[in-house]
Design a protein around this motif. Structure first.
Motif, PDB file in Angstrom:
ATOM      1  N   SER A  87     103.796  57.314  58.979  1.00  0.00           N
ATOM      2  CA  SER A  87     103.182  57.997  57.833  1.00  0.00           C
ATOM      3  C   SER A  87     103.127  59.524  57.985  1.00  0.00           C
ATOM      4  O   SER A  87     103.380  60.250  57.023  1.00  0.00           O
ATOM      5  CB  SER A  87     101.769  57.473  57.614  1.00  0.00           C
ATOM      6  N   THR A  90     106.306  61.350  56.837  1.00  0.00           N
ATOM      7  CA  THR A  90     106.886  61.006  55.534  1.00  0.00           C
ATOM      8  C   THR A  90     107.345  62.213  54.736  1.00  0.00           C
ATOM      9  O   THR A  90     108.478  62.250  54.237  1.00  0.00           O
ATOM     10  CB  THR A  90     105.843  60.211  54.704  1.00  0.00           C
ATOM     11  N   ASN A 116     102.461  55.992  51.103  1.00  0.00           N
ATOM     12  CA  ASN A 116     103.656  56.664  51.628  1.00  0.00           C
ATOM     13  C   ASN A 116     104.718  56.899  50.561  1.00  0.00           C
ATOM     14  O   ASN A 116     105.317  57.976  50.501  1.00  0.00           O
ATOM     15  CB  ASN A 116     104.234  55.876  52.808  1.00  0.00           C
TER      16      ASN A 116
END
Ligand SMILES: NC(=O)c1ccc[n+]([C@@H]2O[C@H](COP(=O)([O-])OP(=O)(O)OC[C@H]3O[C@@H](n4cnc5c(N)ncnc54)[C@H](OP(=O)(O)O)[C@@H]3O)[C@@H](O)[C@H]2O)c1
Length: 339
Positions: A87, A90, A116
Motif C-alpha cells: 500500500s 501505490t 489502493n
C-alpha cells in the motif's frame, strides 16, 4: 535490462503476489513482464521462477523465459497491468505507470485494504484502474521460489476490460470472479487481515498465535469494532472463511480446546508461517497498518462513530520502530483495554 518484446501482462511490483500471479499466467503461455527491485530481479535472473502450492503444484519457468525490468519501459502496450506493490508504494508505482503506458490501459490492483485502487486511480488519471482481491497467502520461500499456502479465487470489480481474462486466469489455476461491487469482498478480506497486526506484535508463528485465547480475544474485539462500523455504513462483508463474518468473533473467543475443534480448517497452516506484517516489522519496513486498521477507523469516523481499538492498534504498530518489543497476549489485551 533486455529490449522490450511484446507483452500481454505487466506485473508492477514483482514480489510475492506479483511473481505468483504473473508466473502462473506465464506458465500458461501469457507473455508477462515483471517490474521489480534488484533483489528480486537478480534472483529471478539467476534461478528462474518456481511456483509451488499446498496442493502439490510445482511449476518452473527458466530465467530466459522471464522479461525483467527495473522500471516501466516506454513503448510497452500490455493488455493488462497487475499492480502488486504494498500500500505505501501505490501512489509512486501508479504515477510511474501513468507516465509510461497508453491511456485507458487496464490496471488491476491486487492489493489488500480498501483504498489502493482509489489512490492509484488518482495518481494515474489516464489509466483504467480496477480494484481486485487476492484471497490466498503467498510466501517467498527462497530466491525465485514463491509458495501459495492457502486456497481461493481472485476477485475483481466487473469491467469489460477484464471479461476476456476470466478464462485465462481460470486456466492458470488462479480464478477470477467479477463482482458489480467489490467493496463487500474487500471488507470480507480486511476483516481476516485484522489478524496481521496481532500476529506481527505477538512475534509468534500464526498457528501458535491463534492457539492463544488472549490474542484471539484481541482479534475478536478488533473484528467486533469493524463489524459495527460496517453495519453503520450498511456494508455487508462477504464471507471468505468457513463461517460468516458475524460469527467469527464468538468463535475466536471460545476456549482453546473448543476453538481447535471448531476452527480446524483455519488452523491448517504451516507451523512456521507468519503474517507478512511480522516480516515488515522485523525488517524495519513500512507496514500496511493504515490500509487495515486505519481503514476501520476512517469508516467509523465517516459515520460519526469511533473505532478506538483499531486506532490503538495503528499506534502500537507505528510505535514499533521506537520500541521493538513483542507483546504477550496479556500485554496486548491491556494495551487495548480488554478485560
Ligand atoms: N503476500 C501475500 O500473501 C498477500 C496475499 C494477499 C494480498 N496481499 C497484498 O498484495 C500486495 C503486495 O503484497 P506482497 O506480499 O506481494 O508484497 P511484496 O512481496 O513486498 O512485493 C512488492 C514488491 O514490489 C516492489 N516495489 C514497490 N514499488 C515498486 C516500484 N515503483 N517499482 C518496482 N517495484 C516496486 C517492492 O519493493 P520494496 O520492498 O523496495 O518496496 C516489493 O519487492 C499488498 O497489498 C498485500 O497486502 C499479499
Amino acid at each position: 535490462m533486455p529490449e522490450a518484446t511484446p507483452v500481454d501482462v505487466l506485473v508492477m511490483g514483482a514480489g510475492s503476489v506479483g511473481c505468483y500471479v504473473g508466473g502462473s499466467l506465464a506458465s500458461e503461455g501469457v507473455r508477462v513482464a515483471f517490474v521489480g527491485r534488484p533483489r528480486v530481479l537478480d534472483a529471478l535472473a539467476r534461478h528462474g521462477l518456481v511456483l509451488t502450492d499446498l496442493d502439490g503444484g510445482d511449476r518452473r519457468l527458466r530465467p530466459t523465459a522471464l522479461q525483467l525490468f527495473d522500471h516501466v519501459p516506454e513503448g510497452l502496450h500490455p493488455a493488462l497491468v497487475l499492480l502488486t506493490v504494498k500500500s505505501g508504494a501505490t501512489v509512486e508505482a501508479a504515477a510511474e505507470l501513468d507516465a509510461a503506458l497508453p491511456p485507458r490501459t487496464p490496471v488491476l490492483s491486487l492489493q489488500n485494504g480498501i483504498s489502493n485502487a482509489h489512490h492509484a486511480a488518482r495518481a494515474a488519471p489516464t489509466l483504467n484502474v480496477l480494484p481486485g482481491m487476492v484471497p490466498f497467502n503467498v510466501a517467498e520461500l527462497g530466491p525465485g521460489h514463491f509458495h501459495r499456502g492457502t486456497r481461493g479465487r481472485l476477485a475483481a470489480r466487473q469491467d469489460p476490460a477484464l471479461r476476456t481474462w476470466v478464462a485465462v486466469f481460470d486456466q492458470a489455476g488462479l480464478g477470477l470472479d467479477l463482482h458489480p461491487d467489490l467493496l463487500p469482498v474487500q471488507w470480507g478480506k480486511l476483516l481476516l487481515n485484522l489478524n496481521n497486526p496481532v500476529n506481527a506484535l505477538s512475534g509468534l508463528p500464526l498457528r501458535e498465535e491463534l492457539l492463544d485465547r488472549g490474542y484471539r480475544r484481541c482479534l475478536a474485539a478488533l473484528m467486533d469494532e469493524a463489524l459495527e462500523a460496517l453495519e453503520w455504513a450498511r456494508i455487508r462483508p462477504a464471507q471468505l472463511a468457513a463461517v460468516p463474518p458475524r460469527r467469527m468473533p464468538s468463535i475466536l473467543r471460545l476456549p482453546t480446546p473448543l476453538f481447535r475443534w471448531v476452527a480446524a480448517r483455519m488452523l491448517r497452516i504451516d507451523a512456521q508461517a507468519r503474517s507478512s506484517m511480522a516480516d515488515d516489522l522485523a525488517l524495519g519496513r513500512r507496514t500496511e497498518i493504515d490500509a487495515l486498521c486505519g481503514e476501520v477507523v476512517r469508516l467509523a469516523r465517516g459515520n460519526g462513530a469511533r473505532a478506538p481499538l483499531n486506532a490503538r492498534m495503528v499506534e502500537l504498530v507505528e510505535a514499533w520502530p521506537r520500541k521493538p518489543e513483542h507483546m504477550s497476549a496479556q500485554a496486548l489485551m491491556s494495551a487495548l483495554g480488554i478485560q
